[in-house]
Write a protein that holds these residues in place. Sequence first.
Motif: not given
Length: 571
Positions: A551, A567-569
Amino acid sequence: MTAKASPKSGLDVEEARATSFPSSKQGGWITFPFITGSLLALVIALSGATSNLIVYLIEQYNVKSIDAAQISNIVNGCSSAAPVLGAIVSDSYFGCFAVVAVSTFVALLSLILFTLSATLPSLRPSPCAPGSNTCQAASTPQLAVLYAAVALMCVAAGGTRFTMATMGADQFDTALEQDTFFNWYFVALYAGSVAGATVLVYVEDSVSWGWGFGACTAASAVGFVVLLLGTRHYRRPRPGGSPFTGLIQVVVAAARKWKVTGDQQADYYHGPGLLHGLPPPTGSFRCLNRAAVKTEGDTNSDGSVAKPWRLCTVKQVEDLKTILRILPLWSTSIFLSVSIGIQGSLTVLQALTVDRSLGPRFSVPAGSLMVTTLVATALSLSLLDRCFFPAWRKLVREKNPTPLQRVGLGHVLNAVAMAASALVERRRMRAVRTHHLAAGSPGSVVPMSVLWLLPPLLVVGVGEAMHFPGQVALYYQEFPAALRSSATGMIALIVALGFYLSTAVIDLVRKVTDWLPDDVSTSKLDRMYWLLAAGGMLNFGAYLVCASVYKYRSVPEEVGSKEEIPGRVVG
């Protein structure tokens, strides 16, 4: 906001760095010619000395071929590990400019010693008699001068190679400018390496070692002067003390509070006066969150920390988590350097056995062969910035490929290059058997052009253009600002570990197989290359797993944006 915490506490280091630029008139593209000009001259000098080190040891110090390759790998490992220490020193105590300036001067001293070792006969052993298997070894004083030159060269690399990259990035304010700088920084880095590994190595081989090392010394002096000429233009962020102290405090505080839990937002400490409206720590590495949980006696009446080794801010905790999350990705890149190190040293030994003549009057120096990789990398970087990335944006209608995507492609190209080296070596050995060359015969040349050795090196160069700048951009973007020099130093550590491990791998292979005898005409180098190709594909599988769950800590949504989007995958 002015940082009030003691530098030793490790708190507010990022704020101290961010507010320490002395003038808005400093920095920007006006610093680019001085930084890259100094880098170019310095890399030319150091490349001219190191690219031909294997040949120098064999011809001037009577070292056996495989041993010379091993020594070269160790030296390359040391010069690659040193930038990690340089990054820590610049982040913690002196700043980038001071470390770069001192290290550039040390490089000059190193090359002066190399020049003396090449020009004074008393500093070298007597040459080997033609066809002799017994040669005089270097004496202790002779080795002392050589080792001193090498040690100073490693120190010089420690304070220049990647610390200079951070110094340059500090001159710019937006992510786009920094990314552009990194691309052209690597163009200068590889262009300098090309010039040093061709022109200066040719002088060493065809004119004399003394003139070659003398030219390296002159180039180093030019680099030192150019760096100093830009002094008044540089931004010089003040170091705020060791940022590693704060990271260690998180581990200690979490261990001391292993029974404590923090379930409410108010339980977590963000800093003096920062009590409401701030998010709690993220859920990853949850055990470290205890370090930010407030308990009785942890804070003073004004809200400041009373026990820094028992209470840390949420930001300190998240900074440590950022480093821990990136370590698996970082570790998968070590194998890239292992394969590159082994391929580089073995290719020089292969080049010494084949026909290196290009026309009646020119013979390619074996030490210059690795310039193929450097040329391919420099050209690829230029094409990426000017052609590939703009086309990508038009066709896909997205931003440039992410750093993770660039690194992944570099993994694939590296494995392909090892397979290509295996095929080329199989052809070389077929030529040896066909012409019944006597093992160890002095002056015997394999009837095969040196040009056959170039294609695998070209593929490696294109791969380096993808994964090395991609890693620098990733670490610089993801690491806390106070650790930016250390972030770019992570690449140096990868290269260093790669060279050290390549030496260990070669030693292990020599002990358990008969693939690598002293005479490469009786070797089985193709099996070594197939082993590296198979290991590279397995390593790429591990990289895909790590990249799929990683992330991004900060993803700039617009040019210059520094908004954090946890939290950006990344797929």
